[in-house]
Design an enzyme around this catalytic site. Structure first.
Site, PDB file in Angstrom:
ATOM      1  N   GLY A   1       5.783   2.027   0.786  1.00 19.73           N
ATOM      2  CA  GLY A   1       6.475   2.814   1.791  1.00 19.73           C
ATOM      3  C   GLY A   1       7.894   3.175   1.393  1.00 19.73           C
ATOM      4  CG  HIS A   2       9.662   6.460   3.384  1.00 23.09           C
ATOM      5  ND1 HIS A   2       9.727   7.522   2.507  1.00 23.09           N
ATOM      6  CD2 HIS A   2       8.784   6.818   4.350  1.00 23.09           C
ATOM      7  CE1 HIS A   2       8.928   8.489   2.941  1.00 23.09           C
ATOM      8  NE2 HIS A   2       8.356   8.082   4.052  1.00 23.09           N
ATOM      9  CG  MET A   3      12.086  -1.259   3.866  1.00 27.10           C
ATOM     10  SD  MET A   3      13.778  -0.897   4.379  1.00 27.10           S
ATOM     11  CE  MET A   3      14.639  -0.983   2.834  1.00 27.10           C
TER      12      MET A   3
END
Length: 863
Positions: free
Chosen positions: A519-521
């Protein structure tokens, strides 16, 4: 806001009725799925780039070009999908994408000039800088031979120049492009047919005379070196143009025990394996241009292995054991890797020279041997050898010394394949970076790497970036907490969010209850090199504010206190590729792709004009898509003829529109759908909540006279245009196997729920909105705040404005979201007409408490 979309659906109905309107919904959903799919692919591409930027894996410009092509393909696909989904609401997105494409192409095209490297290369002259000429496998072997000065099998590399000469001489490229034009990505039969046609083209082609002569001359040199007239060889693929380790491991061909007379035929077979059905399908879906693929081939002397095995320059999952481990079996080494035979194990220190620490000799009853014709067979080991060590201590020590030298050369722990030939010569067959396995203790071995004397607070999965971090716990529960985040703390949150990127440069580690490693995180965690575990389940509950902890993002454990024994695992990765021209090119490309500037959707800066990178663009479109799908309920009430009535014991006049895969036996369902026919994962979960046994026995709401008169006075005193604000009594569920858009507009309130619930965590979400009621403003607001309390306890981010509740939860596993949808089903039923009973402020918490305890018989008079 959605006028064009509304007109589109109405136009579809007027033009053709039921079939056209149903098709319109399916087109909208199809665009939505395309956006989600390409978003997931882009996150994976970013992950691959970040892995390469660690610098410990050999790669070439072909990898950079391939990544850039795939990045542009999927980013443009997201823009196109959203453009069609939204009715072209943001024309500027195409302009932003065009600018990014030009900048990306400027990086890759500047480096595209092809320098000739000849058709044949000897391993003594091959290094990592020649990976585009010889592929990753050959480049690694060349590094071992030419730079580390260690023994490998006799042989040579047939380069990508030779591949291009073969293609040009036989005019293959035009034919390949013609066959590709006939491909349908969704039709497996066309892919298989094209694969067979292209591979047949290679097999029937002729190796150019000049190339044939060079291969023959290189082979003759091998024979002279071996002192024999003929040397059996293995031809192994060494492809470029894709990241073969991640995507194509084991997919390309290796031909064993090839005699002199069959070398050219085997060479053509290996080249043809570039176009297997799986490889074709992969490139088609990933947007990899055919011009960016090429095959180098390794021609290596077959090693008649008396013994063989693998060597790790540190334990692959006991990370506290920083020793060299040599595994050995009789015959070929596959049986050591596959676990068919328990290998002999030699453990050495990393002293120079290595010191033997332990030797475990096993019983080895069978071995794998190679036979003529390229086949391998199992045979029994002679009784006298079954319990005899495969290696002497001296031979094992030499191997350990080789391993130590390779770890120093490549700058990171190594996974090495080796063989002992018939003349007792130790030969290295392959070396690659050792992939330590975070959380390897999960498979029933919870004691692995457990540091004694320290309390393990929790153990999670989902390591986004491996490493060890020490610090004090700081909980981030609201956006305001980010402004107070202290230097050197461990960030702990319930859910992964890109907003935390603002403070990651100050964080020693990151822990979340849930999240995805692609994911982005996770991307931000890798960019800032912060040890991170994104799926602990309970970190936000089990860790106390300001307590000191140690995060071991190798084993997935979190210890209370500072574990000094783990301090030596805080180390920099190897830097083999850093400083090379190709690394600098990838770094330049990554600067246009990886950084995420648009972290907060609520910010005024969260606009298309502020997209500076591919990551920004995909984040923005991903967010905007949810809004578009949420609004689908605005146009559904006009589609009665494409809907089927749901037959279920719930107090709703509910109609179902199936986009595909949401209803079992849909063709035979007629105008009605029974509840047991529903197979849509999110809709089924919502229905299970609505049909909860505790709700079936709900008595009629107790009448509160003040609440009743509140309703009457509200209607009498309202303006004429407001007094009639009742919503239509029909409710709708637009569904597929993984998707649900539920809109219920009953009486004086409405609720809208939009959800995607599949196997890809990054795509999963629930958006929920509730508004209205028949009582006065104050009572409606109390009910809204009670609903907000219930949702917050379920992990939703919630906003309340007047009588309106907006909530969202995303990037949880499918099972977790199904549980939340079941809870939402119960909540919708429980809070029906509840606004009339919100007699005072105490009722807000009282209603939430009833729901929490599954007591669905709230009585305001009992407070």
């Amino acid at each position: 806001m959605f006028r064009r979309v509304l007109n589109f659906f109405k136009g579809a109905r007027a033009a053709g009725g039921q079939a056209e309107a149903g098709q319109a919904f399916k087109i909208k959903y199809s665009n939505f799925k395309e956006v989600l799919d390409s978003n997931s692919e882009l996150l994976q591409l970013i992950t691959e780039m970040e892995e390469k930027l660690r610098g410990d894996v050999v790669f070439g410009l072909s990898f950079v070009r391939s990544q850039s092509s795939r990045l542009v393909f999927h980013a443009e696909r997201m823009v196109r999908g959203y453009d069609q989904l939204s009715g072209r609401r943001y024309p500027i997105l195409k302009k932003v994408m065009s600018g990014l494409r030009e900048r990306i192409n400027a990086v890759t095209e500047r480096k595209r000039e092809h320098a000739s490297c000849g058709d044949i290369r000897q391993y003594a002259e091959i290094s990592k800088d020649m990976v585009d000429c010889v592929g990753g496998k050959n480049a690694n072997l060349g590094e071992i031979k030419s730079k580390a000065k260690l023994p490998i099998p006799s042989g040579f590399a047939i380069t990508t120049d030779a591949f291009r000469a073969f293609i040009e001489a036989n005019e293959c490229m035009d034919e390949i492009r013609r066959f590709k034009l006939e491909l349908d990505p969704n039709d497996t039969e066309t892919i298989v047919r094209a694969s067979e046609d292209i591979q047949r083209l290679f097999i029937m082609a002729q190796v150019p005379e000049a190339l044939s002569a060079e291969i023959e001359a290189a082979y003759e040199a091998m024979c002279r070196e071996a002192g024999r007239d003929e040397v059996p060889v293995a031809l192994r693929s060494s492809a470029i143009g894709e990241d073969s380790e991640l995507s194509f491991a084991g997919q390309y061909l290796t031909v064993l025990n090839v005699p002199r007379s069959k070398i050219l035929d085997a060479y053509k077979q290996v080249l043809a394996s570039l176009f297997t059905p799986r490889a074709l399908s992969y490139r088609l879906h990933q947007g990899v241009p055919v011009d960016d693929i090429a095959m180098s081939v390794a021609c290596l002397e077959m090693v008649s292995s008396k013994a063989s095995g693998v060597m790790y320059t540190r334990h692959p999952f006991r990370l506290l054991e920083d020793n060299i481990m040599v595994n050995a079996v009789w015959g070929l080494g596959a049986y050591a890797v596959d676990g068919v035979v328990t290998p002999d194990v030699y453990v050495f220190s990393k002293d120079d020279p290595p010191r033997l620490l332990r030797r475990d000799i096993s019983t080895k009853n069978v071995r794998l041997v190679d036979k003529a014709g390229g086949v391998v067979e199992e045979e029994a080991v002679e009784p006298a050898l079954q319990q005899r060590p495969c290696l002497t201590d001296e031979q094992a020590q030499v191997l350990a010394g080789y391993g130590l030298a390779l770890e120093r050369h490549f700058g990171s722990p190594q996974d090495i394949e080796w063989a002992l030939d018939a003349e007792d010569r130790l030969i290295l067959l392959q070396a690659r970076p050792l992939r330590t396995e975070p959380g390897a203790a999960e498979a029933g071995q919870d004691d692995l790497d457990l540091v004694p004397g320290y309390e393990v607070v929790l153990k999670g999965q989902g390591v986004a970036y491996p490493g060890v971090g020490f610090g004090r716990v700081f909980h981030v529960r609201q956006d305001q907490d980010l402004t107070r985040f202290p230097e050197g703390a461990v960030l702990v949150a319930e859910h992964a969010s890109p907003k935390y990127g603002l403070v990651l440069p100050k964080a020693k580690a990151l822990l979340t209850d849930s999240g995805s490693v692609t994911g982005h995180m996770a991307s931000l965690a890798r960019e800032y090199r912060v040890p991170s575990i994104l799926n602990t389940a309970t970190a936000s509950r089990d860790l106390r504010q300001d307590e000191e902890i140690t995060v071991d993002a190798y084993s997935g454990r979190v210890y209370r206190g500072r574990v000094e024994e783990l301090a030596r695992l805080v180390q920099e990765r190897g830097a083999l590729m850093k400083g090379t021209p190709v690394y600098d090119t990838l770094r330049e490309l990554a600067d246009l792709v990886v950084p995420l500037n648009l972290m907060d959707p609520k910010s005024e800066a969260f606009t298309p004009a502020n997209c500076k990178t591919v990551h920004d663009l995909m984040r923005l479109i991903h967010e905007f898509c949810y809004t578009e799908m949420f609004a689908i309920s605005d146009v559904v009430s006009d589609q009665g003829e494409v809907a089927r009535k749901l037959v279920a014991p719930i107090p709703l006049d509910l109609y179902v529109i199936d986009l595909g895969g949401g209803v079992r036996d849909a063709a035979a369902a007629g105008r009605k759908v029974n509840q047991d026919q529903v197979v849509s994962a999110p809709f089924r979960a919502l229905l299970n909540g609505m049909l909860h046994k505790g709700l079936r026995s709900m008595e009629p709401r107790p009448v509160d006279l003040k609440g009743f008169f509140s309703v009457v006075s509200q209607q009498m005193l309202s303006k004429p245009d407001m007094a009639g604000e009742r919503f239509g009594d029909k409710s709708y569920a637009i569904i597929s196997d993984k998707y649900l858009n539920f809109s219920s507009r009953v009486g004086y309130h409405y609720s809208i729920l939009d959800a995607y619930c599949g196997l890809r965590v990054n795509n999963n979400y629930i958006q929920f909105q509730f508004k209205g009621g028949a009582a006065n403003d104050l009572r409606r607001n109390r009910r809204a705040r009670a609903i907000a309390l219930m949702l917050e306890e379920l992990g939703f981010e919630v906003q309340v404005t007047g009588d309106r509740v907006v909530a969202r939860i995303q990037k949880y596993e499918q099972e977790v979201l199904q549980q939340r949808l079941e809870s939402l089903g119960r909540l919708l039923q429980f809070t029906r007409q509840m606004d009339m009973l919100m007699v005072n402020e105490a009722s807000v918490e009282a209603v939430a408490k009833c729901f929490r305890e599954e007591n669905y018989h709230f009585d305001p008079g009992a407070m």
